[in-house]
Design a protein around this motif. Structure first.
Motif, PDB file in Angstrom:
ATOM      1  N   SER A 124     -72.758  51.632  11.375  1.00 44.37           N
ATOM      2  CA  SER A 124     -74.083  51.884  10.808  1.00 44.37           C
ATOM      3  C   SER A 124     -74.012  52.353   9.367  1.00 44.37           C
ATOM      4  O   SER A 124     -75.039  52.624   8.747  1.00 44.37           O
ATOM      5  CB  SER A 124     -74.824  52.924  11.656  1.00 44.37           C
ATOM      6  OG  SER A 124     -74.066  54.122  11.750  1.00 44.37           O
ATOM      7  N   GLY A 125     -72.801  52.461   8.821  1.00 42.06           N
ATOM      8  CA  GLY A 125     -72.599  52.884   7.440  1.00 42.06           C
ATOM      9  C   GLY A 125     -71.113  52.958   7.149  1.00 42.06           C
ATOM     10  O   GLY A 125     -70.277  52.578   7.981  1.00 42.06           O
ATOM     11  N   PRO A 126     -70.720  53.401   5.957  1.00 40.11           N
ATOM     12  CA  PRO A 126     -69.299  53.518   5.613  1.00 40.11           C
ATOM     13  C   PRO A 126     -68.537  54.306   6.683  1.00 40.11           C
ATOM     14  O   PRO A 126     -68.996  55.368   7.129  1.00 40.11           O
ATOM     15  CB  PRO A 126     -69.329  54.254   4.272  1.00 40.11           C
ATOM     16  CG  PRO A 126     -70.674  53.923   3.691  1.00 40.11           C
ATOM     17  CD  PRO A 126     -71.608  53.845   4.855  1.00 40.11           C
ATOM     18  N   VAL A 159     -67.319  60.546   5.394  1.00 42.23           N
ATOM     19  CA  VAL A 159     -68.081  61.669   4.853  1.00 42.23           C
ATOM     20  C   VAL A 159     -67.509  62.031   3.487  1.00 42.23           C
ATOM     21  O   VAL A 159     -66.302  62.279   3.362  1.00 42.23           O
ATOM     22  CB  VAL A 159     -68.022  62.895   5.793  1.00 42.23           C
ATOM     23  CG1 VAL A 159     -68.792  64.066   5.196  1.00 42.23           C
ATOM     24  CG2 VAL A 159     -68.584  62.534   7.170  1.00 42.23           C
ATOM     25  N   SER A 160     -68.360  62.051   2.475  1.00 42.59           N
ATOM     26  CA  SER A 160     -67.926  62.475   1.144  1.00 42.59           C
ATOM     27  C   SER A 160     -67.921  63.998   1.079  1.00 42.59           C
ATOM     28  O   SER A 160     -68.762  64.670   1.686  1.00 42.59           O
ATOM     29  CB  SER A 160     -68.879  61.932   0.077  1.00 42.59           C
ATOM     30  OG  SER A 160     -68.839  60.520   0.048  1.00 42.59           O
ATOM     31  N   GLY A 161     -66.968  64.537   0.330  1.00 42.36           N
ATOM     32  CA  GLY A 161     -66.922  65.979   0.162  1.00 42.36           C
ATOM     33  C   GLY A 161     -65.551  66.452  -0.258  1.00 42.36           C
ATOM     34  O   GLY A 161     -64.738  65.682  -0.785  1.00 42.36           O
ATOM     35  N   GLU A 162     -65.283  67.721  -0.004  1.00 42.75           N
ATOM     36  CA  GLU A 162     -64.028  68.362  -0.388  1.00 42.75           C
ATOM     37  C   GLU A 162     -63.083  68.388   0.806  1.00 42.75           C
ATOM     38  O   GLU A 162     -63.450  68.848   1.888  1.00 42.75           O
ATOM     39  CB  GLU A 162     -64.303  69.790  -0.873  1.00 42.75           C
ATOM     40  CG  GLU A 162     -63.072  70.514  -1.374  1.00 42.75           C
ATOM     41  CD  GLU A 162     -63.393  71.920  -1.878  1.00 42.75           C
ATOM     42  OE1 GLU A 162     -62.883  72.304  -2.941  1.00 42.75           O
ATOM     43  OE2 GLU A 162     -64.163  72.629  -1.198  1.00 42.75           O
ATOM     44  N   ALA A 163     -61.852  67.882   0.591  1.00 45.45           N
ATOM     45  CA  ALA A 163     -60.853  67.851   1.656  1.00 45.45           C
ATOM     46  C   ALA A 163     -60.101  69.175   1.683  1.00 45.45           C
ATOM     47  O   ALA A 163     -59.568  69.623   0.667  1.00 45.45           O
ATOM     48  CB  ALA A 163     -59.882  66.692   1.433  1.00 45.45           C
ATOM     49  N   ASP A 181     -55.888  60.415  -5.590  1.00 45.68           N
ATOM     50  CA  ASP A 181     -56.437  59.552  -6.637  1.00 45.68           C
ATOM     51  C   ASP A 181     -57.503  58.606  -6.112  1.00 45.68           C
ATOM     52  O   ASP A 181     -58.118  57.864  -6.880  1.00 45.68           O
ATOM     53  CB  ASP A 181     -55.306  58.751  -7.290  1.00 45.68           C
ATOM     54  CG  ASP A 181     -54.277  59.659  -7.949  1.00 45.68           C
ATOM     55  OD1 ASP A 181     -54.691  60.687  -8.522  1.00 45.68           O
ATOM     56  OD2 ASP A 181     -53.078  59.343  -7.881  1.00 45.68           O
ATOM     57  N   ASP A 182     -57.716  58.602  -4.790  1.00 44.45           N
ATOM     58  CA  ASP A 182     -58.779  57.798  -4.191  1.00 44.45           C
ATOM     59  C   ASP A 182     -59.357  58.590  -3.030  1.00 44.45           C
ATOM     60  O   ASP A 182     -59.271  59.817  -3.011  1.00 44.45           O
ATOM     61  CB  ASP A 182     -58.253  56.421  -3.757  1.00 44.45           C
ATOM     62  CG  ASP A 182     -57.048  56.523  -2.823  1.00 44.45           C
ATOM     63  OD1 ASP A 182     -56.854  57.595  -2.194  1.00 44.45           O
ATOM     64  OD2 ASP A 182     -56.303  55.534  -2.695  1.00 44.45           O
ATOM     65  N   TRP A 183     -59.948  57.924  -2.038  1.00 47.76           N
ATOM     66  CA  TRP A 183     -60.586  58.648  -0.939  1.00 47.76           C
ATOM     67  C   TRP A 183     -59.581  59.321  -0.012  1.00 47.76           C
ATOM     68  O   TRP A 183     -59.932  60.249   0.717  1.00 47.76           O
ATOM     69  CB  TRP A 183     -61.481  57.700  -0.133  1.00 47.76           C
ATOM     70  CG  TRP A 183     -60.740  56.641   0.636  1.00 47.76           C
ATOM     71  CD1 TRP A 183     -60.306  55.439   0.171  1.00 47.76           C
ATOM     72  CD2 TRP A 183     -60.358  56.709   2.006  1.00 47.76           C
ATOM     73  NE1 TRP A 183     -59.667  54.741   1.167  1.00 47.76           N
ATOM     74  CE2 TRP A 183     -59.695  55.493   2.309  1.00 47.76           C
ATOM     75  CE3 TRP A 183     -60.508  57.658   3.018  1.00 47.76           C
ATOM     76  CZ2 TRP A 183     -59.182  55.216   3.577  1.00 47.76           C
ATOM     77  CZ3 TRP A 183     -60.001  57.386   4.280  1.00 47.76           C
ATOM     78  CH2 TRP A 183     -59.344  56.189   4.559  1.00 47.76           C
ATOM     79  N   TYR A 221     -60.088  69.273   7.298  1.00 46.80           N
ATOM     80  CA  TYR A 221     -61.546  69.174   7.333  1.00 46.80           C
ATOM     81  C   TYR A 221     -62.028  68.435   6.086  1.00 46.80           C
ATOM     82  O   TYR A 221     -61.362  68.451   5.043  1.00 46.80           O
ATOM     83  CB  TYR A 221     -62.198  70.560   7.324  1.00 46.80           C
ATOM     84  CG  TYR A 221     -61.872  71.440   8.499  1.00 46.80           C
ATOM     85  CD1 TYR A 221     -62.671  71.434   9.637  1.00 46.80           C
ATOM     86  CD2 TYR A 221     -60.775  72.304   8.474  1.00 46.80           C
ATOM     87  CE1 TYR A 221     -62.385  72.261  10.717  1.00 46.80           C
ATOM     88  CE2 TYR A 221     -60.479  73.123   9.546  1.00 46.80           C
ATOM     89  CZ  TYR A 221     -61.295  73.100  10.666  1.00 46.80           C
ATOM     90  OH  TYR A 221     -61.002  73.920  11.733  1.00 46.80           O
ATOM     91  N   ILE A 222     -63.200  67.845   6.200  1.00 51.11           N
ATOM     92  CA  ILE A 222     -63.960  67.449   5.026  1.00 51.11           C
ATOM     93  C   ILE A 222     -65.209  68.323   5.013  1.00 51.11           C
ATOM     94  O   ILE A 222     -65.917  68.413   6.024  1.00 51.11           O
ATOM     95  CB  ILE A 222     -64.305  65.941   5.035  1.00 51.11           C
ATOM     96  CG1 ILE A 222     -64.809  65.503   3.671  1.00 51.11           C
ATOM     97  CG2 ILE A 222     -65.246  65.570   6.139  1.00 51.11           C
ATOM     98  CD1 ILE A 222     -63.717  65.306   2.657  1.00 51.11           C
ATOM     99  N   VAL A 223     -65.431  69.016   3.911  1.00 52.72           N
ATOM    100  CA  VAL A 223     -66.626  69.841   3.757  1.00 52.72           C
ATOM    101  C   VAL A 223     -67.605  69.026   2.929  1.00 52.72           C
ATOM    102  O   VAL A 223     -67.360  68.741   1.754  1.00 52.72           O
ATOM    103  CB  VAL A 223     -66.302  71.180   3.081  1.00 52.72           C
ATOM    104  CG1 VAL A 223     -67.567  72.026   2.938  1.00 52.72           C
ATOM    105  CG2 VAL A 223     -65.249  71.947   3.898  1.00 52.72           C
ATOM    106  N   ASP A 224     -68.721  68.617   3.550  1.00 52.47           N
ATOM    107  CA  ASP A 224     -69.617  67.672   2.897  1.00 52.47           C
ATOM    108  C   ASP A 224     -70.407  68.330   1.771  1.00 52.47           C
ATOM    109  O   ASP A 224     -70.281  69.531   1.511  1.00 52.47           O
ATOM    110  CB  ASP A 224     -70.522  66.975   3.917  1.00 52.47           C
ATOM    111  CG  ASP A 224     -71.548  67.903   4.565  1.00 52.47           C
ATOM    112  OD1 ASP A 224     -71.904  68.939   3.987  1.00 52.47           O
ATOM    113  OD2 ASP A 224     -72.014  67.569   5.685  1.00 52.47           O
ATOM    114  N   THR A 225     -71.213  67.549   1.095  1.00 53.16           N
ATOM    115  CA  THR A 225     -71.934  68.030  -0.084  1.00 53.16           C
ATOM    116  C   THR A 225     -72.977  69.088   0.254  1.00 53.16           C
ATOM    117  O   THR A 225     -73.464  69.782  -0.633  1.00 53.16           O
ATOM    118  CB  THR A 225     -72.613  66.849  -0.802  1.00 53.16           C
ATOM    119  OG1 THR A 225     -73.412  66.117   0.140  1.00 53.16           O
ATOM    120  CG2 THR A 225     -71.557  65.914  -1.390  1.00 53.16           C
ATOM    121  N   ASN A 226     -73.306  69.240   1.551  1.00 58.53           N
ATOM    122  CA  ASN A 226     -74.208  70.309   1.986  1.00 58.53           C
ATOM    123  C   ASN A 226     -73.456  71.543   2.464  1.00 58.53           C
ATOM    124  O   ASN A 226     -74.074  72.486   2.972  1.00 58.53           O
ATOM    125  CB  ASN A 226     -75.119  69.797   3.118  1.00 58.53           C
ATOM    126  CG  ASN A 226     -76.061  68.710   2.646  1.00 58.53           C
ATOM    127  OD1 ASN A 226     -76.663  68.827   1.574  1.00 58.53           O
ATOM    128  ND2 ASN A 226     -76.189  67.648   3.432  1.00 58.53           N
TER     129      ASN A 226
END
Length: 263
Positions: A124-126, A159-163, A181-183, A221-226
């Protein structure tokens, strides 16, 4: 008979450091040695010579392509092993490890999917597909709409954010910002760094470690933009040599464990 501990999996320099600080006889191997369990006794091949030696305590800190059966042997032995051998056995296969970890984690969202080999997974998305049993950032592929999975795969929304990685060793903890240097982010990137602890992430990592019975563990973890964390992976054999602080914490913990109740 003087207790004879064994350490497997560290590099030569780290093995030499612990052996020197321990100050007594010790069997050390960078790679998997020959091993036997008989009559509740563990025997391990020495660094030189053919006669297997009786081992009192085992420290296992490595990931090898063919180590699952070896770890199972340590679990059959059921002797003093760091980390707990049965816990390592439950964690070594990456996909079952993640499925188990999600039962213990407070940050288990978003829901995962699964795909058998050869099927087209329509997302349903990336998304990211993960497969295999290598815990070192391998066997992951990002896709946008659909993907034919060549291997049995767990699929999760991207999920985009801080690893972030949280490492717990006994009562101590460290938090690391992973970089890349990438995702794909890694502890080995030149700009990866120690950062202040987030108590919620430390508590979650400890809860997952307790669920498995691990004395040492690291959660990614990935900490998302929220600011919402999402558990990505559990490392039962986390890197402890990237930063001097984690090596000192790990090596001291190992030495304290090896000498506990030894007079």
């Amino acid at each position: 008979m003087q207790p004879l501990p064994c350490i497997i999996g560290l590099d030569a320099d780290e093995l030499a450091d612990i052996k020197q600080r321990y100050g007594g006889p010790m069997v050390c191997h960078e790679l998997l040695p020959q091993m036997m369990v008989r009559d509740r006794q563990l025997f391990v091949q020495p660094a030189s010579g053919a006669r297997l030696l009786p081992i009192s305590r085992m420290v296992f800190h490595g990931i090898f392509a063919d180590d699952h059966d070896f770890i199972t042997g340590l679990a059959i032995w059921a002797g003093e092993c760091l980390p707990n051998a049965a816990a390592m056995m439950d964690c070594r296969l990456k996909l079952p490890c993640l499925a188990r970890a999600l039962r213990f984690a407070s940050f288990a969202d978003p829901p995962r999917g699964y795909s058998s080999p050869g099927l087209e997974y329509i997302a349903s998305g990336p998304s990211v597909a993960k497969w295999g049993n290598w815990h070192c950032g391998e066997n992951k592929e990002r896709f946008d709409d659909s993907m034919v999975t060549e291997n049995a795969s767990i699929v999760e929304p991207f999920v985009s954010g801080e690893a972030i990685r949280v490492v717990v060793i006994g009562d101590s903890a460290w938090q690391i910002r992973l970089e890349g240097d990438d995702w794909l982010k890694s502890i080995h990137h030149d700009t990866a760094s120690l950062i202040d602890l987030d108590s919620a992430l430390v508590d979650d990592t400890r809860a997952v470690a307790r669920g498995f019975g691990l004395e040492i563990a690291a959660n990614d973890y990935i900490v998302d933009t929220n600011g919402v964390p999402h558990l990505l992976e559990v490392n039962h054999i986390p890197n402890v040599t990237r930063f001097p602080e984690t090596w000192e914490g790990y090596s001291t913990f190992v030495l304290d464990w090896l000498t506990a109740d030894c007079g």
